[in-house]
Design an enzyme around this catalytic site. Structure first.
Site, PDB file in Angstrom:
ATOM      1  N   GLN A 157     -15.397  -5.487  44.752  1.00  0.00           N
ATOM      2  CA  GLN A 157     -14.510  -6.077  43.750  1.00  0.00           C
ATOM      3  C   GLN A 157     -15.113  -7.315  43.113  1.00  0.00           C
ATOM      4  O   GLN A 157     -14.920  -7.566  41.923  1.00  0.00           O
ATOM      5  CB  GLN A 157     -13.161  -6.421  44.377  1.00  0.00           C
ATOM      6  CG  GLN A 157     -12.373  -5.210  44.799  1.00  0.00           C
ATOM      7  CD  GLN A 157     -12.178  -4.216  43.665  1.00  0.00           C
ATOM      8  OE1 GLN A 157     -11.483  -4.481  42.703  1.00  0.00           O
ATOM      9  NE2 GLN A 157     -12.831  -3.065  43.772  1.00  0.00           N
TER      10      GLN A 157
ATOM     11  N   HIS B 230     -16.966  -7.007  39.749  1.00  0.00           N
ATOM     12  CA  HIS B 230     -16.284  -6.660  38.496  1.00  0.00           C
ATOM     13  C   HIS B 230     -16.508  -7.717  37.421  1.00  0.00           C
ATOM     14  O   HIS B 230     -16.943  -7.417  36.317  1.00  0.00           O
ATOM     15  CB  HIS B 230     -14.787  -6.487  38.736  1.00  0.00           C
ATOM     16  CG  HIS B 230     -14.393  -5.081  39.038  1.00  0.00           C
ATOM     17  ND1 HIS B 230     -14.442  -4.082  38.108  1.00  0.00           N
ATOM     18  CD2 HIS B 230     -13.933  -4.513  40.170  1.00  0.00           C
ATOM     19  CE1 HIS B 230     -14.034  -2.949  38.653  1.00  0.00           C
ATOM     20  NE2 HIS B 230     -13.724  -3.179  39.906  1.00  0.00           N
TER      21      HIS B 230
ATOM     22  N   GLU C   5      -3.835  -6.548  44.455  1.00  0.00           N
ATOM     23  CA  GLU C   5      -4.049  -5.250  43.813  1.00  0.00           C
ATOM     24  C   GLU C   5      -4.496  -4.221  44.853  1.00  0.00           C
ATOM     25  O   GLU C   5      -3.921  -3.139  44.965  1.00  0.00           O
ATOM     26  CB  GLU C   5      -5.112  -5.415  42.728  1.00  0.00           C
ATOM     27  CG  GLU C   5      -5.475  -4.141  41.990  1.00  0.00           C
ATOM     28  CD  GLU C   5      -6.623  -4.354  41.027  1.00  0.00           C
ATOM     29  OE1 GLU C   5      -6.816  -3.497  40.149  1.00  0.00           O
ATOM     30  OE2 GLU C   5      -7.344  -5.375  41.150  1.00  0.00           O
ATOM     31  N   HIS C   6      -5.519  -4.559  45.622  1.00  0.00           N
ATOM     32  CA  HIS C   6      -6.043  -3.689  46.686  1.00  0.00           C
ATOM     33  C   HIS C   6      -5.928  -4.421  48.021  1.00  0.00           C
ATOM     34  O   HIS C   6      -6.346  -5.570  48.130  1.00  0.00           O
ATOM     35  CB  HIS C   6      -7.517  -3.342  46.450  1.00  0.00           C
ATOM     36  CG  HIS C   6      -7.814  -2.788  45.098  1.00  0.00           C
ATOM     37  ND1 HIS C   6      -8.346  -3.554  44.072  1.00  0.00           N
ATOM     38  CD2 HIS C   6      -7.657  -1.536  44.605  1.00  0.00           C
ATOM     39  CE1 HIS C   6      -8.507  -2.800  43.000  1.00  0.00           C
ATOM     40  NE2 HIS C   6      -8.096  -1.579  43.282  1.00  0.00           N
TER      41      HIS C   6
ATOM     42  N   ASP D  17     -10.536   4.099  43.900  1.00  0.00           N
ATOM     43  CA  ASP D  17     -10.989   3.968  42.516  1.00  0.00           C
ATOM     44  C   ASP D  17     -11.367   5.310  41.902  1.00  0.00           C
ATOM     45  O   ASP D  17     -11.172   5.523  40.705  1.00  0.00           O
ATOM     46  CB  ASP D  17     -12.209   3.041  42.443  1.00  0.00           C
ATOM     47  CG  ASP D  17     -11.814   1.583  42.284  1.00  0.00           C
ATOM     48  OD1 ASP D  17     -10.615   1.307  42.106  1.00  0.00           O
ATOM     49  OD2 ASP D  17     -12.704   0.717  42.346  1.00  0.00           O
TER      50      ASP D  17
ATOM     51  N   HIS E 197      37.737   0.458  23.617  1.00  0.00           N
ATOM     52  CA  HIS E 197      37.277   1.228  24.768  1.00  0.00           C
ATOM     53  C   HIS E 197      38.469   1.845  25.494  1.00  0.00           C
ATOM     54  O   HIS E 197      38.465   3.027  25.850  1.00  0.00           O
ATOM     55  CB  HIS E 197      36.506   0.335  25.750  1.00  0.00           C
ATOM     56  CG  HIS E 197      35.092   0.045  25.340  1.00  0.00           C
ATOM     57  ND1 HIS E 197      34.775  -0.625  24.202  1.00  0.00           N
ATOM     58  CD2 HIS E 197      33.914   0.356  25.952  1.00  0.00           C
ATOM     59  CE1 HIS E 197      33.463  -0.742  24.112  1.00  0.00           C
ATOM     60  NE2 HIS E 197      32.904  -0.150  25.163  1.00  0.00           N
TER      61      HIS E 197
END
Length: 433
Positions: A255, A258, A323-324, A357, A416
């Protein structure tokens, strides 16, 4: 140490969370004004504006990629890669077919029929980045759940750069994308939002992109739906003394490579493990092509925190909502009940993050920056629209009439109340006659 390491003391955990929030804010940047101007211009001038921005930023006028070009791209792919893409596509399809929600009806009582229709959206736009790398996996992960959900038309936009590679186009063919248009950036999102020229308005826009694309999607929300605003990538690994430090280090680096804002965090109950992982990360990172990116990422947003009890590490993981989330311990399932907030949880030493992934099947489009507290991964649900069904007989409605009237009158909504009362007023008059 390459990976800064601290003992858990409450303050250390809070510092990490603050840094990650600041990282997300930094990733968004002060770009909304620029993006808003482009979005407004496309809304006002349509296709002419899209073409002008495409020439300026992409260097080319937008064009439709023909079916023959997709076929040629598929044929040009290396056979080994084609086989991998086909296998990944099958796994993604199988997984998402398992979670597909269907329409249903239920009879609650005599004359009361309730239910829900579940339909795929009519048209969806998928944004596929094309800046610094090619991402055929993103095509599969976004398009296949949409196809499984029954979306009527899938339109893919991607910048016409060298990274609109044969792999990306081959993935579009495999995933069943209906139309591929060579256009990127804010102008592509704006065209999908408002409709312009050859690009029709869609119901939803999904897919990753840079900070400008993310800001455009944020501004598009409300006119169309979006999946989420994705921030920089992140992984959090909970590892005990039994974990292989080389494997853990490799997962953290997967990661960190990235971008410079990516986050790689290790939570462990062993100082020796933290030190070993740090050494292995530095050794392996120096040999990787993206060494400079990794070095800055780890220095800015990487760390190891040592806990006395891994259950406390789970509490921190829930606050981070990564995220992970990898759990690499002797008995990973024992910690699962204590983990509530994560985009995806990877259990055990043979479930590294790249498995998710590329190949396992669950979508790799996941909530970031702590939003896993309330957002879910992209899936078939992302592309479904649900409509309530209500059908009552006369007798069934009469049984609730006075309750509905009372509730409506309590809110001073007399029309109503009358909508129900009028259905029985004529019958009451007939009975009097």
């Amino acid at each position: 140490m390459f990976l800064k390491t601290v003992l858990a003391d409450g303050q250390a955990e809070q510092a990490v969370i603050r840094e990650m929030k600041a990282r997300a804010a930094g990733a968004r940047g002060d770009i909304e004004q620029t993006v808003r101007a482009i979005m407004d211009d496309v809304q006002a001038r349509g296709w002419d504006a899209v073409c002008e921005y495409a020439e300026k930023f992409d260097g080319k006028t937008p064009y439709i990629v023909s079916p023959s070009e997709l076929e040629a791209a598929y044929a040009a792919c290396a056979p080994r890669l084609t086989a991998a893409l086909e296998k990944a596509a099958a796994n993604i399809r199988d997984y998402h077919e398992q979670m597909l929600v269907k329409s249903w009806e239920w009879e609650r009582g005599s004359g009361e029929t309730l239910g829900q229709t579940v339909r795929g959206l009519a048209r969806v736009g998928i944004y596929v980045p094309g800046g610094t790398a090619a991402y055929p996996s993103s095509v599969l992960m976004n398009a296949i759940p949409a196809r499984v959900a029954g979306v009527g038309e899938i339109i893919m936009v991607t910048p016409p750069t060298e990274n609109m590679s044969v792999e990306v186009l081959a993935a579009a063919k495999i995933a069943g994308v209906d139309k591929v248009i060579a256009v990127g950036g804010v102008q592509a999102v704006a065209a999908l939002t408002y409709g312009a020229g050859m690009i029709p308005q869609v119901d939803k826009i999904v897919g990753p992109g840079n900070a400008y694309v993310a800001a455009a999607k944020k501004l598009a929300f409300g006119t169309v739906d979006i999946d989420m605003i994705a921030g920089p990538s992140e992984v959090l690994v909970i590892a005990d003394h039994t974990a292989n430090p080389t494997w853990v280090a490799a997962d953290l680096l997967s990661q960190a490579e990235h971008d410079r804002l990516a986050s790689a965090v290790l939570l462990t109950d062993s100082m020796a493990q933290a030190q070993a992982v740090s050494c292995e990360m530095e050794r392996m990172a120096r040999a990787l092509p993206r060494w400079e990116i990794i070095r800055e990422s780890v220095a800015g947003y990487g760390c190891a925190i040592v806990f006395e009890d891994l259950k406390d590490a789970c509490k921190m993981a829930d606050m981070v909502a990564p995220e992970h989330l990898e759990v690499v311990t002797a008995a990973p399932r024992e910690l699962l009940p204590y983990l509530h907030n994560a985009g995806a949880i990877f259990l055990g030493r043979y479930a590294p993050e790249p498995l998710g992934d590329y190949m396992a099947g669950p979508c790799h489009v996941l909530p970031t920056s702590g939003t896993a507290r309330f957002f879910s991964p992209l899936s078939t649900d992302t592309f479904l629209k649900k409509t309530s069904i209500i059908e009552y007989t006369r007798d069934a409605l009469e049984g609730y009439a006075q309750d509905i009237i009372a509730l409506a009158q309590s809110e001073h909504l007399d029309a109503h109340a009358n909508s129900v009362a009028v259905r029985f007023a004529e019958e009451a008059q007939d009975e009097k006659r």
